[in-house]
Design a protein around this motif. Structure first.
Motif, short mmCIF file in Angstrom:
data_model
loop_
_atom_site.label_atom_id
_atom_site.label_comp_id
_atom_site.label_asym_id
_atom_site.label_seq_id
_atom_site.Cartn_x
_atom_site.Cartn_y
_atom_site.Cartn_z
N ASP A 89 -3.30 4.38 -13.32
CA ASP A 89 -3.09 3.09 -13.99
C ASP A 89 -1.61 2.86 -14.25
O ASP A 89 -1.19 2.57 -15.37
CB ASP A 89 -3.87 3.02 -15.30
N CYS A 90 -0.82 2.99 -13.17
CA CYS A 90 0.63 2.86 -13.30
C CYS A 90 1.18 1.97 -12.18
O CYS A 90 0.49 1.69 -11.21
CB CYS A 90 1.30 4.23 -13.27
N PRO A 91 2.43 1.51 -12.30
CA PRO A 91 3.02 0.62 -11.29
C PRO A 91 3.21 1.31 -9.95
O PRO A 91 3.47 2.52 -9.88
CB PRO A 91 4.38 0.24 -11.90
N LEU A 92 3.09 0.53 -8.87
CA LEU A 92 3.31 1.03 -7.51
C LEU A 92 4.38 0.18 -6.84
O LEU A 92 4.34 -1.05 -6.88
CB LEU A 92 2.01 0.94 -6.70
N TYR A 93 5.35 0.86 -6.22
CA TYR A 93 6.42 0.19 -5.50
C TYR A 93 6.42 0.68 -4.05
O TYR A 93 6.04 1.81 -3.77
CB TYR A 93 7.79 0.49 -6.14
N ILE A 94 6.87 -0.19 -3.14
CA ILE A 94 7.00 0.18 -1.73
C ILE A 94 8.45 0.00 -1.33
O ILE A 94 9.07 -1.02 -1.66
CB ILE A 94 6.10 -0.69 -0.84
N LEU A 95 8.98 0.97 -0.61
CA LEU A 95 10.37 0.91 -0.14
C LEU A 95 10.42 1.09 1.36
O LEU A 95 9.79 2.01 1.91
CB LEU A 95 11.21 2.01 -0.80
N THR A 96 11.15 0.21 2.04
CA THR A 96 11.46 0.41 3.45
C THR A 96 12.96 0.25 3.63
O THR A 96 13.58 -0.64 3.03
CB THR A 96 10.68 -0.57 4.36
N VAL A 97 13.55 1.12 4.44
CA VAL A 97 14.99 1.16 4.64
C VAL A 97 15.28 1.00 6.12
O VAL A 97 14.62 1.63 6.95
CB VAL A 97 15.59 2.50 4.14
N ASP A 98 16.27 0.19 6.45
CA ASP A 98 16.62 0.01 7.86
C ASP A 98 18.13 -0.24 7.99
O ASP A 98 18.69 -1.00 7.18
CB ASP A 98 15.85 -1.16 8.47
N PRO A 99 18.77 0.37 8.98
CA PRO A 99 20.21 0.14 9.16
C PRO A 99 20.54 -1.23 9.72
O PRO A 99 21.69 -1.67 9.66
CB PRO A 99 20.61 1.24 10.16
N LEU A 100 19.52 -1.93 10.26
CA LEU A 100 19.74 -3.26 10.83
C LEU A 100 19.46 -4.35 9.80
O LEU A 100 18.61 -4.18 8.93
CB LEU A 100 18.84 -3.47 12.04
N LEU A 124 -3.00 -5.73 -2.58
CA LEU A 124 -3.18 -4.60 -3.50
C LEU A 124 -2.46 -4.81 -4.83
O LEU A 124 -2.50 -3.93 -5.69
CB LEU A 124 -2.69 -3.30 -2.84
N GLU A 125 -1.79 -5.97 -4.97
CA GLU A 125 -1.06 -6.29 -6.19
C GLU A 125 -0.02 -5.22 -6.53
O GLU A 125 0.08 -4.75 -7.67
CB GLU A 125 -2.03 -6.50 -7.36
N VAL A 126 0.74 -4.86 -5.50
CA VAL A 126 1.84 -3.91 -5.69
C VAL A 126 2.90 -4.55 -6.57
O VAL A 126 3.15 -5.76 -6.49
CB VAL A 126 2.44 -3.53 -4.31
N GLU A 127 3.54 -3.74 -7.39
CA GLU A 127 4.53 -4.26 -8.33
C GLU A 127 5.68 -4.95 -7.61
O GLU A 127 6.08 -6.06 -7.96
CB GLU A 127 5.07 -3.12 -9.20
N GLU A 128 6.22 -4.27 -6.58
CA GLU A 128 7.32 -4.86 -5.82
C GLU A 128 7.45 -4.19 -4.47
O GLU A 128 7.30 -2.97 -4.35
CB GLU A 128 8.65 -4.74 -6.58
N PHE A 129 7.72 -4.99 -3.45
CA PHE A 129 7.98 -4.49 -2.10
C PHE A 129 9.49 -4.58 -1.88
O PHE A 129 10.05 -5.66 -1.78
CB PHE A 129 7.23 -5.34 -1.07
N ILE A 130 10.16 -3.43 -1.82
CA ILE A 130 11.62 -3.37 -1.79
C ILE A 130 12.09 -3.18 -0.35
O ILE A 130 11.72 -2.20 0.31
CB ILE A 130 12.14 -2.21 -2.66
N ILE A 131 12.90 -4.11 0.16
CA ILE A 131 13.44 -4.02 1.51
C ILE A 131 14.94 -3.79 1.42
O ILE A 131 15.68 -4.64 0.90
CB ILE A 131 13.15 -5.30 2.30
#
Length: 223
Positions: free
Chosen positions: A37-48, A71-78
């Protein structure tokens, strides 16, 4: 994006990169976040920069965004156009979002391949001492272009051909769908799978001798 969670002393970060295993990692993170029952974040990293992404990479990104919304993720970080090391980016994001759990893939693509090597993991463990790491293995049942069944994907198009479609590799006014064609290894003909985005969903259809033999075989889903 997400709802208010019950536990704010825990937070989970899922690191994904270009490839078919992103959904598996995201869903694993969501399962853990639901239990805790806690926040979920997604991170993707790209040099371009985002504008330089090819069609296939853009499709993966869009499918992950759609899954994150579902899925109501807290934030999708690009983190695009990123010239720093992956470890430094993960460390910075972990500090910024008070991350306590990080999920990464045992098998991955491009820069994330380093994650499977002890040197990279040692760097993460040394740099990020305040989190727990979860390394998720890729299911053996996942069979796609990364396991040698198909050649590297190339940009292609579907054009109308009577009541069906045929594949073409030249952009024209007759194009109905744009996507990526994965040709089967060991064939001299254009046999394989065509993947494309339609109505904000990832779709695919088998190609036999340049043709979509049966349009009803087109399947669409969140990858």
């Amino acid at each position: 994006m997400g709802k208010v969670k019950g536990r704010m002393d825990e937070s989970i970060l899922v690191c994904v990169y270009y490839g078919p295993n992103g959904e598996r990692l995201i869903r694993r993170g969501h399962k853990m976040a639901s239990i805790m029952d806690c926040p979920l974040y997604i991170l993707t990293v790209d040099p371009l920069p985002l504008d330089d992404f090819d069609a296939e990479k853009s499709e993966y990104l869009e499918s992950w965004k759609e899954l994150a919304e579902e899925l109501e993720v807290e934030e999708f970080i690009i983190q695009d156009n990123e010239k720093r090391s992956t470890a430094k980016v993960i460390k910075e994001v972990a500090h910024q979002y008070n991350i306590t759990q990080i999920i990464i893939g045992q098998t991955a693509q491009s820069r994330w391949e380093e994650i499977t090597k002890g040197s990279f993991m040692n760097v993460l463990l040394r740099e990020i001492t305040f989190v727990d790491f979860h390394v998720v293995s890729v299911a053996r049942s996942i069979r796609d272009e990364s396991e040698g069944l198909f050649e590297k994907g190339v940009r292609a198009y579907l054009v109308e051909d009577g009541s069906s479609f045929r594949i073409n590799f030249t952009l024209s006014k007759d194009v109905r769908f744009e996507g990526i064609f994965f040709k089967e290894i060991g064939t001299d003909f254009n046999n394989g799978i065509f993947k494309f985005m339609h109505n904000n969903k990832m779709c695919q259809v088998p190609i036999i001798d340049d043709q979509v033999s049966d349009p009803s075989l087109i399947s669409c889903k969140i990858e």
